[in-house]
Design an enzyme around this catalytic site. Structure first.
Site, PDB file in Angstrom:
ATOM      1  N   GLU A 179     -21.989   6.942 -32.091  1.00 22.40           N
ATOM      2  CA  GLU A 179     -20.586   5.881 -32.089  1.00 22.40           C
ATOM      3  C   GLU A 179     -20.409   5.664 -33.438  1.00 22.40           C
ATOM      4  OE1 GLU A 179     -21.580   2.848 -29.296  1.00 22.40           O
ATOM      5  OE2 GLU A 179     -20.839   4.191 -27.756  1.00 22.40           O
ATOM      6  N   GLU A 248     -22.164   9.188 -22.413  1.00 29.42           N
ATOM      7  CA  GLU A 248     -22.870   7.778 -21.883  1.00 29.42           C
ATOM      8  C   GLU A 248     -22.009   7.431 -20.620  1.00 29.42           C
ATOM      9  OE1 GLU A 248     -23.886   4.684 -24.457  1.00 29.42           O
ATOM     10  OE2 GLU A 248     -24.897   6.239 -25.850  1.00 29.42           O
TER      11      GLU A 248
HETATM   12  C1  GAL Z   1     -23.724   2.494 -26.517  1.00 32.47           C
HETATM   13  C2  GAL Z   1     -24.654   2.908 -27.512  1.00 32.47           C
HETATM   14  C3  GAL Z   1     -26.166   3.022 -26.815  1.00 32.47           C
HETATM   15  C4  GAL Z   1     -26.458   1.605 -26.060  1.00 32.47           C
HETATM   16  C5  GAL Z   1     -25.246   1.250 -25.154  1.00 32.47           C
HETATM   17  C6  GAL Z   1     -25.420   0.185 -24.506  1.00 32.47           C
HETATM   18  O1  GAL Z   1     -22.616   1.965 -27.115  1.00 32.47           O
HETATM   19  O2  GAL Z   1     -24.423   4.175 -27.904  1.00 32.47           O
HETATM   20  O3  GAL Z   1     -27.253   3.574 -27.761  1.00 32.47           O
HETATM   21  O4  GAL Z   1     -26.558   0.914 -26.979  1.00 32.47           O
HETATM   22  O5  GAL Z   1     -24.150   1.518 -25.876  1.00 32.47           O
HETATM   23  O6  GAL Z   1     -26.528   0.195 -23.702  1.00 32.47           O
END
Ligand code: GAL
Length: 839
Positions: A179, A248
């Protein structure tokens, strides 16, 4: 002869090519061994469970329809000091990847090495901050040297074990950075230069599999930019030749100590995934599929809970969470049925109404369609290919043959499991305690300094604790000593918490929060004439893991520290000489480990005349309970501290209550954290996972450090069991019902609705708490009979289910041999009790 040799060579070459093939991609998907695939992935972070749990987790992931396991690589646990590596136990990355491979799944290796992940310092080792001239995640030589060193180390390790798909291994994809987009935008040219460098550095490592960057629209070619979020259906990659990938898909959310627990309803998660796939998304990863536990001091934040459950399809303890797991499994099946059509053409969009549309894929004799309804309030009837379909609000129906609905994201027919923490009968015995010596002089202070020092620069995060101590002289003539009001001590801290001791007595505590780590302690304190000792125990509760240059954030008491109410006006203590001591005496003496406990004199604890004392170490022994249910410690009666079992750290505990409003889950409608919260007013985290594999049959050593004071006699070892299962559905599953009445009888998938119940491993259904065929209402745990009810409901279900591990009943009049209310759409709701099978 020459021809034969040439042919043999060619055959071997072709075979080799097909086994060890580089992974490539085009605009449709990743291409593995020449094959395009829709890949379903789930995050399981290896250090958040134990190696003994890995196989089971991965098998469950496979049975849930996953193709890929995704994990970050956690630099700080692997390289605790420069050049000293640890890949043992929970940190055995190679063993984890091989376990995935053995189960026939692929791996997405997100090396980072910045990982965020609610992990201490975002995965960076704390020593990195003290490399001269370093600046994290930007165009900075010392940082780039260190980042390249670790990335290379991991890639070489994987290559040596032949773990890349290009070598015949399971790794089909890797990630560099994490990110970075927002950071690049805020840093400007140096951000841009850094990300170009990172991409080039990664690609030059020649892994034979693609690299990705998540949430970085500017990912340089050939690196694939991917999406992270609750929804990713509006995402398109930055080049037309890159596949649409979602690294994600947030299955829930993480929890902060002091906040309620966030949940994400599975129909919405399924809807989000279907929205992504219907528009051509060919890779999605649930973050998390199994969240697990932040053992030890690995959680970031600060104030991220020890539990990293994440409301994931597999819960913190490794048990299947229903209906999340089952509903997603059905979704995956439906998506896979669409795969031939999905790869025969690109998506064709058809509008079906104001907020309704269809995406279809058609070619080579295949056809698949996704029908969506974005309306949040009502079901809508649509016409598609001359047929009628009723689409529930906020849902997608999947038609792998463009005719039959095999799945609708809003219609959950999977059972709901209700988990309970039950007593194990295991008794914690031989309690003894050791009172932390507050004089702090025992080992002498580490250093003294005029003024206040930043905490991590002193502790280097070797401990959560740093003592700031100083002395002040109070004149015996001060008015407050002669009937006046006590002076007020004010301590301004940058984070994360403080326990204040005046002349060895605990005067109070104060804490910051994850959103604002700063806080002020202000309280009247008891001082005496002469020398007074002020000792401030400053607490770190997980270093920040997110935000531009989070490494520069200060922790600890940076002042001002002052006394108000003295005769000569405010007294600034900040500029006095302070002495510093890292950690507690008990930590220095290794009281948490079986080898260290004999270094001090422990006192017996009389459990009844319990006195709440701060900074106290306790130890007890217990035998492992029988059975194989996951275990936890119930810490409700304690306040804050850390626990170890046989020398292994269970993590930080804190029973601070969850502040906030918990309302009924808001679904349908766009999800965000806050929509669906539970646990308000209760301790955010009461139970702490004790992995079975850390126990021996008898005399397990439990050590805990309580910072504030609690009641140890009420700590207990509990087991997590699926105590009840519920299921509830209408007669003729409405998806199929739709067909019966409206598809002109062409459906081949018509059958009576079946309701299935299944208890956990080693359990069977021992009783039926509730059963009603008619118009029952309510939810699992509080079902109620409606005005229509078949009188033999309970009896019929008991006959079929009691004594069984699983049972299946037909939701139909025939099954109950009666129609309790003709012309009314009936539902069957059941709540069954699961108990251990009699031996
Ligand atoms: C995303 C990040 C993850 C984790 C998630 C929240 O933005 O890439 O590593 O932090 O948020 O759980």
């Amino acid at each position: 002869m020459v021809v034969i040799k040439l042919l043999t060579f060619l055959i071997v070459f072709i075979q080799l090519k097909s086994i060890y093939c580089i992974v490539t991609y085009d605009h449709k998907s990743l291409i593995i061994n020449g094959q395009r695939r829709i890949l379903i992935s789930g995050s399981i972070h290896y250090p958040r469970s134990t190696p003994e749990m890995w196989d089971d987790l991965i098998v469950k992931a496979k049975n849930g329809g996953l193709d890929v396991i995704d994990t970050y690589v956690f630099w700080n646990v692997h390289e605790p000091s420069p050049g000293i590596y640890d890949f043992s136990g929970r940190y055995d990355l190679v063993r984890f990847i091989k376990t995935v491979a053995r189960n026939g799944l692929y791996v997405n290796l997100r090396i980072g090495p910045y990982v965020c992940a609610e992990w201490n310092f975002g995965g960076f080792p704390v020593w990195l901050k003290y490399v001269p001239g370093i600046s994290f995640r930007t165009d900075n030589e010392p940082f780039k040297v260190a980042m390249q060193g670790f990335t290379q180390k991991i890639v070489e390790m994987m290559k040596a074990e032949k773990l890349f798909e290009s070598q015949g291994g399971p790794i089909i994809l890797s990630q560099i950075e994490n990110e970075y987009g927002a950071q690049r935008r805020s840093l400007g040219p140096s951000g841009k230069a850094y990300i170009n460098w990172a991409a080039k550095m990664a690609v030059e490592l020649n892994t034979g599999v693609p690299w990705s960057m998540c949430k970085e629209d500017d990912a340089p070619d050939p690196v694939i930019n991917t999406c992270n979020g609750f929804y990713c259906d509006t995402f398109t990659p930055n080049k037309p030749n890159k596949p649409t990938m979602w690294t994600e898909a947030w299955s829930g959310w993480f929890t902060d100590f002091g906040a309620p627990i966030e949940q994400r309803p599975v129909p919405d998660l399924a809807f989000a995934v279907a929205r992504f796939v219907q528009k051509g998304g060919s890779f999605f990863n649930y973050y998390m599929y199994h969240g697990g536990t932040n053992f030890g001091r690995t959680s970031g934040g600060p104030f991220i809970t020890t539990s990293y459950d994440y409301d994931a399809p597999i819960d913190e303890y490794g048990l299947i969470r229903e209906p999340k797991y089952g509903h997603l499994t059905e979704l995956h099946r439906a998506i896979k049925l669409c795969e031939p059509a999905f790869f025969s053409s690109d998506a064709k969009y058809v509008s079906l109404g104001k907020k309704q549309n269809a995406y279809t894929y058609e070619g080579n004799g295949n056809c698949a369609a996704f029908l969506s309804n974005f309306e949040t309030a009502s079901a809508v009837r649509v016409v598609f290919n001359n047929r009628h379909y009723k689409l529930p609000p906020w849902s997608i129906s999947i038609l792998p043959d463009c005719k039959n609905v095999v799945f609708n994201t809003a219609k959950v027919v999977t059972q709901t499991s209700r988990m309970q923490m039950l007593p194990t009968g295991s008794i914690l015995q031989s309690w003894e305690s050791y009172h932390e010596d507050l004089s702090t002089s025992e080992n002498g202070p580490l250093l003294t300094s005029v003024g206040l020092l930043e905490q991590i620069s002193v502790t280097r995060d070797a401990s959560d604790y740093l003592w700031y101590s100083t002395s002040i002289e109070i004149s015996p003539l001060e008015t407050f000593l002669h009937g006046g009001k006590n002076p007020t001590l004010t301590v301004n801290s940058k984070g994360h918490g403080v326990h204040v001791f005046v002349n060895g007595r605990h005067s109070g505590s104060a804490y910051g929060s994850r959103k604002d780590t700063r806080f002020t302690f202000r309280k009247r304190v008891n001082l005496r004439g002469g020398t007074n000792k002020i000792a401030l125990l400053s607490l770190a509760a997980g270093l920040p893991n997110v935000g531009t240059h989070f490494e520069l954030r200060d922790t600890g008491i940076l002042g001002p520290v002052s006394l108000n109410g003295l005769d000569h006006g405010p007294f600034d203590l900040s500029r006095l000489t302070w002495s510093y001591k890292v950690g507690l005496n008990g930590e220095t003496k290794n009281l948490n480990s079986p080898n260290g406990i004999s270094t001090v004199e422990w006192s017996q604890v009389a459990l009844l005349d319990h006195v709440k004392q701060p900074l106290k170490w306790y130890k007890a022994y217990f035998d492992a309970p029988e059975g194989n249910e996951p275990l936890a410690l119930d810490m409700k009666s304690m306040v804050r501290g850390q626990v170890w079992i046989n020398g292994q750290s269970i993590g930080r505990y804190w029973t601070v209550r969850a502040n906030g409003t918990c309302s009924v889950c808001r679904y349908p409608g766009a999800f965000r954290p806050g929509n669906c919260r539970r646990g308000c007013g209760k301790p955010t985290q009461r139970w702490y996972h004790v992995p079975r594999s850390w126990l021996k049959p008898t005399r397990n050593l439990l050590v805990l450090l309580e910072e504030v004071g609690g009641n140890i006699s009420r700590i207990s070892l509990v087991k997590r069991v699926q105590a009840h299962v519920c299921a509830s559905t209408f007669e003729h599953h409405p998806v199929i019902d739709n067909w019966q009445t409206e598809s002109s009888g062409e459906s081949t998938m018509l059958h009576d609705t079946k309701l299935r119940l299944r208890c956990g491993l080693g359990q069977s259904i021992s009783a039926i708490n509730f059963a009603s065929f008619g118009t029952p209402f309510g939810v699992c745990g509080s079902f109620q009979q409606g005005t229509c009810h078949a009188l033999n409901s309970l009896e019929r279900i008991e006959e079929t289910c009691v004594g069984q591990e699983a049972c299946e009943v037909l939701v139909s009049n025939d099954y109950f041999a009666t129609d309790p209310c003709p012309n009314v759409l009936k539902r069957l709701s059941i709540e069954a009790v699961c108990s251990n099978k009699p031996n």
